[in-house]
Design a protein around this motif. Structure first.
Motif, short mmCIF file in Angstrom:
data_model
loop_
_atom_site.label_atom_id
_atom_site.label_comp_id
_atom_site.label_asym_id
_atom_site.label_seq_id
_atom_site.Cartn_x
_atom_site.Cartn_y
_atom_site.Cartn_z
N TYR A 171 -6.24 -4.56 6.55
CA TYR A 171 -5.73 -3.65 5.73
C TYR A 171 -4.41 -4.56 5.25
O TYR A 171 -3.43 -4.29 6.17
CB TYR A 171 -5.41 -2.26 6.22
N LYS A 201 -0.87 -4.30 3.22
CA LYS A 201 -0.06 -3.42 2.71
C LYS A 201 1.58 -3.90 2.82
O LYS A 201 1.88 -4.25 3.77
CB LYS A 201 -0.28 -2.17 3.01
N TRP A 217 5.45 -2.52 2.62
CA TRP A 217 6.14 -1.16 2.79
C TRP A 217 7.64 -1.68 3.12
O TRP A 217 7.95 -2.61 3.62
CB TRP A 217 5.62 -0.37 3.71
N HIS A 244 -7.49 -3.30 0.35
CA HIS A 244 -6.06 -3.07 -0.05
C HIS A 244 -5.88 -1.51 -1.02
O HIS A 244 -7.02 -1.62 -1.61
CB HIS A 244 -5.43 -4.46 -0.66
N CYS A 245 -5.39 -1.02 -1.10
CA CYS A 245 -5.33 0.24 -1.61
C CYS A 245 -5.26 0.08 -3.16
O CYS A 245 -5.72 0.95 -3.95
CB CYS A 245 -4.22 1.23 -1.18
N GLU A 274 1.42 -10.57 -2.65
CA GLU A 274 0.75 -9.71 -1.55
C GLU A 274 -0.31 -10.09 -0.90
O GLU A 274 -0.61 -10.19 0.21
CB GLU A 274 0.45 -8.18 -1.94
#
Ligand code: CP
Length: 315
Positions: free
Chosen positions: A234, A236, A238, A271-272, A280
């Motif tokens: 996953y 991401k 942040w 990935h969301c 990314e």
């Protein structure tokens, strides 16, 4: 269910995931449940997936849907109790939320963090006030600290595509050019800690998440070590939790590439979205068979539908 704001609002995680997958097989079986019921989706921030998938989920259940882009189309909101409103704010959240509750049977709210004041963001001031004053069930469309509809869809996707009982799932930090919230990784960590998965988090030093969310996850600053034998990755970005909202220079080498997949178990990459290509996540990954990001986004419908179905059942 009267509130869906985190995994803690769910007592039977496995059956909720199973329900979402059943709805995927039979989307229109519960149309009677939403007849003459209205969902209001209130956005204080942009959205593509959450907006469209939650609308689609509600329509599948026979509901009517209204969408308000409150940040652009509503009156400027006052959040502070006791404020003398002689400045730029026009409507207090007490009235705004209560009035929306007069028009809708269920309300969804999206309210991102400001990333300036950690205590303010982590108090979930805006989301909590909607819950307090609207008087109807509320579903989070992503709040300052969590994105539960995304995390449910992520778990549904892992459950659907896993090839072993207890897959290895790795949440890996990715580079970005601006400060992003911790809501998605917080939430993903919280859900994975409750799921039957072997869960690891990898990030550069300085990007530690709150232990309230990471709990007993394995945490490392060595991305290669984390990715070894991974079944799901996953990806991401942040910003830092401490100092809050900070972005440190460097770490561009944390972008996932095909080369980094070599020691994984032919990992499926999640990935969301939205994702910044070649910052990314590389083109080569996103355009490869390892990427399941579109499938994952599709599952947002069934996650939202499972949650709305449970809320409708309690009206
Ligand atoms: N993943 C997600 O929540 O996408 P949107 O911000 O487009 O809704």
């Amino acid at each position: 269910m009267k509130l869906f704001s985190s995994v803690n609002d769910i007592t039977d995680l496995n059956s909720l995931v199973a329900e979402a997958l059943q709805l995927k097989q039979n989307p229109y079986a519960w149309q009677h449940l939403g007849k003459n019921k209205t969902l209001a989706l209130v956005f204080l921030n942009p959205s593509l997936r959450t907006r469209m998938s939650t609308q689609k989920a509600a329509l599948n259940l026979g509901m009517n849907v209204m969408v308000l882009n409150l940040d652009k189309e509503g009156w400027a909101l006052e959040l502070q109790d006791g404020a003398i409103m002689n400045g730029t704010t026009v409507e207090h959240i007490r009235e705004a939320a209560a009035v929306l509750g007069q028009y809708a049977d269920i309300i969804g709210v999206r309210s991102f963090p400001g990333l300036k004041d950690r205590d303010e963001d982590y108090s979930e001031n805006i989301f909590s006030k909607f819950v307090k004053y609207c008087g109807v069930p509320v579903v989070s469309l992503e709040s300052a600290t969590r994105h539960p509809l995304q995390s449910l869809a992520d778990l549904v996707t892992i459950e659907e595509l896993k090839t072993k009982q207890r897959p290895k799932v790795v949440l890996t930090w990715a580079p970005h050019v601006k400060a992003l919230p911790q809501a998605v990784p917080n939430s993903f960590a919280e859900w994975m800690c409750k799921a039957d998965v072997d869960f690891t988090i990898a990030h550069p030093k300085g990007y530690e998440l709150s232990t309230d969310f990471t709990q007993d996850a394995t945490i490392t600053n060595n991305q290669d070590e984390a990715l070894a034998d991974a079944d799901f990755i996953y990806v991401k970005n942040w910003s830092a939790y401490e100092p809050y909202g900070k972005v440190f220079p460097g770490n561009e080498d944390w972008m996932l590439t095909n080369d980094k997949l070599k020691n994984t178990n032919n990992a499926k990459v999640m990935h969301c979205l939205p994702v910044r290509r070649n910052l990314e996540l590389s083109d080569e990954i996103l355009d490869s068979e390892n990427s399941i990001v579109i499938h994952e986004a599709g599952n947002r419908v069934w996650a939202a539908q499972a949650v709305l179905k449970r809320m409708l059942a309690t009206l």
